[in-house]
Motif scaffolding. Structure first.
Motif, PDB file in Angstrom:
ATOM      1  N   TYR A  32     -32.160  89.632  64.647  1.00 44.21           N
ATOM      2  CA  TYR A  32     -33.139  89.316  63.620  1.00 44.21           C
ATOM      3  C   TYR A  32     -33.153  90.343  62.502  1.00 44.21           C
ATOM      4  O   TYR A  32     -33.108  91.547  62.738  1.00 44.21           O
ATOM      5  N   ALA A  50     -38.166  95.130  53.887  1.00 43.17           N
ATOM      6  CA  ALA A  50     -37.348  94.380  54.828  1.00 43.17           C
ATOM      7  C   ALA A  50     -36.113  95.194  55.172  1.00 43.17           C
ATOM      8  O   ALA A  50     -35.715  96.094  54.425  1.00 43.17           O
ATOM      9  N   ALA A  97     -42.539  91.012  60.869  1.00 42.42           N
ATOM     10  CA  ALA A  97     -42.040  89.649  61.005  1.00 42.42           C
ATOM     11  C   ALA A  97     -40.543  89.676  61.265  1.00 42.42           C
ATOM     12  O   ALA A  97     -39.847  90.591  60.819  1.00 42.42           O
ATOM     13  N   GLY A  99     -36.907  87.227  61.256  1.00 42.24           N
ATOM     14  CA  GLY A  99     -36.302  86.009  60.751  1.00 42.24           C
ATOM     15  C   GLY A  99     -34.798  86.126  60.704  1.00 42.24           C
ATOM     16  O   GLY A  99     -34.232  87.164  61.078  1.00 42.24           O
ATOM     17  N   TYR A 110     -39.653  83.848  57.398  1.00 37.96           N
ATOM     18  CA  TYR A 110     -39.757  84.564  58.664  1.00 37.96           C
ATOM     19  C   TYR A 110     -40.339  83.639  59.734  1.00 37.96           C
ATOM     20  O   TYR A 110     -41.277  82.892  59.483  1.00 37.96           O
ATOM     21  N   TRP A 113     -44.151  86.380  63.911  1.00 38.64           N
ATOM     22  CA  TRP A 113     -45.094  87.340  63.332  1.00 38.64           C
ATOM     23  C   TRP A 113     -45.876  88.059  64.420  1.00 38.64           C
ATOM     24  O   TRP A 113     -46.189  87.477  65.464  1.00 38.64           O
TER      25      TRP A 113
END
Length: 123
Positions: A32, A50, A97, A99, A110, A113
C-alpha cells in the motif's frame, strides 16, 4: 483488508513538535501507498502528506512542506508523520490512510482509514 491505528496525538504549544504513528495490521503493509490527512471542525478532510510503497517517494501539501516529514518502516508495518514548528492552524484530527495510488491527494483514492488522532496546538 488492512486495519490502521493512529497514535501520538496530543496537546502542544505553537512551535513545538509531535510524531504521529500509524500501525497497520492485516494484509501486507508494503503493498500500500500511505497518506496522512487531517480534518478540522467544520472543514473538509484535507491532504497532508503521502508516501510511496518503498518510501522513496514523498509528497506534501504546501501548508506543511518543510515542517512535516512522512516516513515508513515496512518491517514494522508503520508509517510516521513528524510534525515540527507546529502552528495553531495545524489543529485537527489526523488520519492515516492506505491505498493503491501513489501520492494521491484525493480522499476517494484511499481504501482504508484509521480512526484518527487529535492534534491540538495552543497559541
Amino acid at each position: 483488508q488492512v486495519q490502521l491505528a493512529e497514535s501520538g496525538g496530543g496537546l502542544v504549544q505553537a512551535g513545538g513538535s509531535l510524531r504521529l504513528s500509524c500501525a497497520a495490521s492485516g494484509r501486507t503493509f508494503s503493498v500500500y501507498a500511505m497518506g496522512w490527512f487531517r480534518q478540522a471542525p467544520g472543514k473538509e478532510r484535507e491532504f497532508v502528506a503521502a508516501i510511496s510503497r518503498s518510501g522513496l517517494g514523498t509528497y506534501y501539501s504546501d501548508s506543511v512542506k518543510g515542517r512535516f516529514t512522512i516516513s515508513r518502516d515496512n518491517a514494522k508495518n508503520t508509517v510516521y508523520l513528524q510534525m515540527n514548528s507546529l502552528k495553531v492552524d495545524d489543529t485537527a484530527v489526523y488520519y492515516c490512510a492506505a491505498g493503491v495510488v501513489t501520492g494521491s491527494k484525493e480522499v476517494q483514492k484511499y481504501d482504508y482509514w484509521g480512526q484518527g488522532t487529535q492534534v491540538t496546538v495552543s497559541a
